[in-house]
Design an enzyme around this catalytic site. Structure first.
Site, PDB file in Angstrom:
ATOM      1  N   ARG A 145      88.356-159.085   9.818  1.00  0.00           N
ATOM      2  CA  ARG A 145      89.460-159.878   9.266  1.00  0.00           C
ATOM      3  C   ARG A 145      88.949-161.037   8.426  1.00  0.00           C
ATOM      4  O   ARG A 145      89.592-161.456   7.471  1.00  0.00           O
ATOM      5  CB  ARG A 145      90.342-160.416  10.389  1.00  0.00           C
ATOM      6  CG  ARG A 145      91.394-159.445  10.890  1.00  0.00           C
ATOM      7  CD  ARG A 145      92.411-160.104  11.814  1.00  0.00           C
ATOM      8  NE  ARG A 145      91.823-160.514  13.070  1.00  0.00           N
ATOM      9  CZ  ARG A 145      91.554-161.767  13.398  1.00  0.00           C
ATOM     10  NH1 ARG A 145      91.813-162.753  12.548  1.00  0.00           N
ATOM     11  NH2 ARG A 145      91.033-162.071  14.570  1.00  0.00           N
ATOM     12  N   TYR A 175     112.505-158.683  -7.948  1.00  0.00           N
ATOM     13  CA  TYR A 175     112.279-157.349  -7.379  1.00  0.00           C
ATOM     14  C   TYR A 175     113.019-157.181  -6.052  1.00  0.00           C
ATOM     15  O   TYR A 175     113.048-158.087  -5.216  1.00  0.00           O
ATOM     16  CB  TYR A 175     110.773-157.136  -7.201  1.00  0.00           C
ATOM     17  CG  TYR A 175     110.386-156.026  -6.267  1.00  0.00           C
ATOM     18  CD1 TYR A 175     110.826-154.715  -6.476  1.00  0.00           C
ATOM     19  CD2 TYR A 175     109.580-156.277  -5.155  1.00  0.00           C
ATOM     20  CE1 TYR A 175     110.473-153.696  -5.608  1.00  0.00           C
ATOM     21  CE2 TYR A 175     109.217-155.262  -4.288  1.00  0.00           C
ATOM     22  CZ  TYR A 175     109.673-153.978  -4.520  1.00  0.00           C
ATOM     23  OH  TYR A 175     109.316-152.972  -3.653  1.00  0.00           O
ATOM     24  N   ASP A 216     104.736-163.577 -10.435  1.00  0.00           N
ATOM     25  CA  ASP A 216     104.515-162.160 -10.156  1.00  0.00           C
ATOM     26  C   ASP A 216     104.129-161.495 -11.475  1.00  0.00           C
ATOM     27  O   ASP A 216     104.949-161.318 -12.372  1.00  0.00           O
ATOM     28  CB  ASP A 216     105.792-161.534  -9.578  1.00  0.00           C
ATOM     29  CG  ASP A 216     105.594-160.081  -9.158  1.00  0.00           C
ATOM     30  OD1 ASP A 216     104.694-159.412  -9.704  1.00  0.00           O
ATOM     31  OD2 ASP A 216     106.344-159.612  -8.284  1.00  0.00           O
ATOM     32  N   LYS A 221     100.253-151.137  -8.051  1.00  0.00           N
ATOM     33  CA  LYS A 221     100.750-150.675  -9.347  1.00  0.00           C
ATOM     34  C   LYS A 221      99.612-150.581 -10.374  1.00  0.00           C
ATOM     35  O   LYS A 221      98.683-149.809 -10.199  1.00  0.00           O
ATOM     36  CB  LYS A 221     101.865-151.606  -9.819  1.00  0.00           C
ATOM     37  CG  LYS A 221     102.951-151.960  -8.799  1.00  0.00           C
ATOM     38  CD  LYS A 221     103.482-150.826  -7.957  1.00  0.00           C
ATOM     39  CE  LYS A 221     104.785-151.156  -7.240  1.00  0.00           C
ATOM     40  NZ  LYS A 221     104.628-151.953  -6.010  1.00  0.00           N
TER      41      LYS A 221
END
Length: 399
Positions: free
Chosen positions: A61, A113, A186, A211
């Site tokens: 982590r 979004y 974004d 994306k």
């Protein structure tokens, strides 16, 4: 359209974009075997020479060598000091929201979004966070929405799905009149290749790396780029404390996808411009919005703050819900599917698919109607894409 854009646009990296995409963080000397391609580190824990004396890695982590390679490479794409990888775009969204405390206020765009809208309204709001959704194309709306408890302005440009464009530099200047308001942009729709929010005044550049950055529709990931040392420390603490981290294999895949980002984005832009022009002239299409077309309402802002445009566009066809469904079902090259930014062309119906959880009255106000379609133009031959859209439109309306 790639290249330097002047004082209000992005500033090129010290080396060329593709050089950074291929080499930043990838130095073979960091591996004993001098490997050209970074290995996939799967280890969860690491041997310490003695308690507290380690090689820089302690537990999965807190750090992973493959993730380090990716984060260094991703940071270089936007001339950022730091990048942090998360297990999904939503995980990265949650990390940003975790910077806030109960009672804080967030301003975001009215057509943000659907997944972000859902997280803000249905998850984060339960923890006494306040959200205002306003139209960022009018900067006065942003100014008027600021309150004494405003701590974050979340910009999405172009917006998903209606392709509104926000002036990043202007919003950042408004926000930073107060030292305690962070600006997040974004940047998913544009990618680091075409738009660099940090150079325009933003504090955090956000990507759903699922994306364009990955580009192959086979990884979920979020990436945040920042320059401020203290902000990086806070986000890193959240990153390892909440554990929303990508695997070494996922980091390897996104790191590999970034290598062809410049080539892919140029082709996405080339194809999208041809498709947008075709749709704009089609008798069965009411309206097209593509930020790379002069007909776009904020085209001048795009020219000022970006070096090009991606493969994302939307349009309203002439027809009702059943005809629109028939159009989507008739596509042969485009696939009816959610997501975007991959090598393949996708089409979707936001009102039923990606934005179904947005309240119906809110969708109606934004123009996310029954005949509204969002498409992600891929890397296929443009003629095939145009012919596919043409036959599907005719099939949809005649059917």
């Amino acid at each position: 359209m790639s290249g330097e854009k002047g004082s209000t646009g992005w500033v090129p990296a010290v080396e060329g974009f593709s050089t950074n995409a291929i080499h930043a963080g990838q130095e073979p000397e960091q591996w004993n075997a001098k490997m050209i391609v970074p290995p996939i580190a799967l280890a969860v824990t690491y041997k310490q020479q003695e308690p507290g004396l380690n090689s820089g890695y302690v537990y999965g982590r807190l750090g992973n060598p493959t993730r380090t390679c990716l984060e260094k490479c991703a940071a270089s794409l936007e001339n950022a000091k730091y990048a942090l990888a998360f297990s999904s775009g939503v995980a990265a969204t949650q990390a940003i929201i975790n910077l806030l405390k109960a009672g804080d206020h967030v301003i975001t765009t009215d057509d943000v979004y659907g997944g972000t809208n859902r997280f803000f309204r249905q998850i984060a709001a339960k923890f006494n966070l306040e959200f205002s959704f306003v139209d960022f194309t009018n900067l006065k709306n942003v100014e008027d929405a600021i309150k004494s408890n405003t701590k974050l302005i979340w910009v999405e440009t172009p917006t998903n799905p209606t392709m509104k464009v926000t002036d990043i530099k202007a919003v950042s200047e408004i926000a930073h009149r107060r030292k305690d308001i962070l600006v997040v942009v974004d940047n998913t729709f544009m990618s680091s290749y075409f738009q660099r929010p940090l150079s325009l005044g933003a504090d955090i550049s956000y990507h759903s790396a699922t994306k364009y950055l990955n580009g192959h529709c086979d990884v979920l990931m979020g990436l945040l780029m920042v320059n401020d040392d203290e902000l990086k420390k806070r986000l890193y603490f959240i990153q390892y404390s909440t554990g929303s981290l990508p695997s070494g294999f996922d980091c390897y895949l996104v790191n590999r996808g970034i290598k062809t980002l410049a080539l892919r984005m140029e082709k996405h832009q080339e194809n999208a411009l041809l498709v947008a022009k075709f749709l704009e002239s089609h008798l069965l299409v009411e309206k097209v919005k593509y930020a790379g077309l002069p007909s776009h309402p904020q085209y001048d802002i795009m020219q000022k703050q970006a070096s090009g445009c991606s493969g994302m566009l939307c349009f309203w066809m002439k027809g009702d819900l059943q005809q629109t469904k028939k159009f989507l079902a008739s596509l042969k090259v485009f696939m009816c599917a959610e997501s975007l930014g991959g090598f393949e062309s996708l089409a979707e119906h936001p009102a039923i698919m990606t934005h179904a959880t947005v309240p119906a009255e809110h969708r109606a106000m934004l123009g996310i109607s029954d005949n509204f379609i969002r498409i992600s133009v891929g890397l296929e031959d443009a003629d095939d894409l145009i012919q596919d859209l043409d036959q599907a439109l005719k099939s949809g309306v005649s059917g």
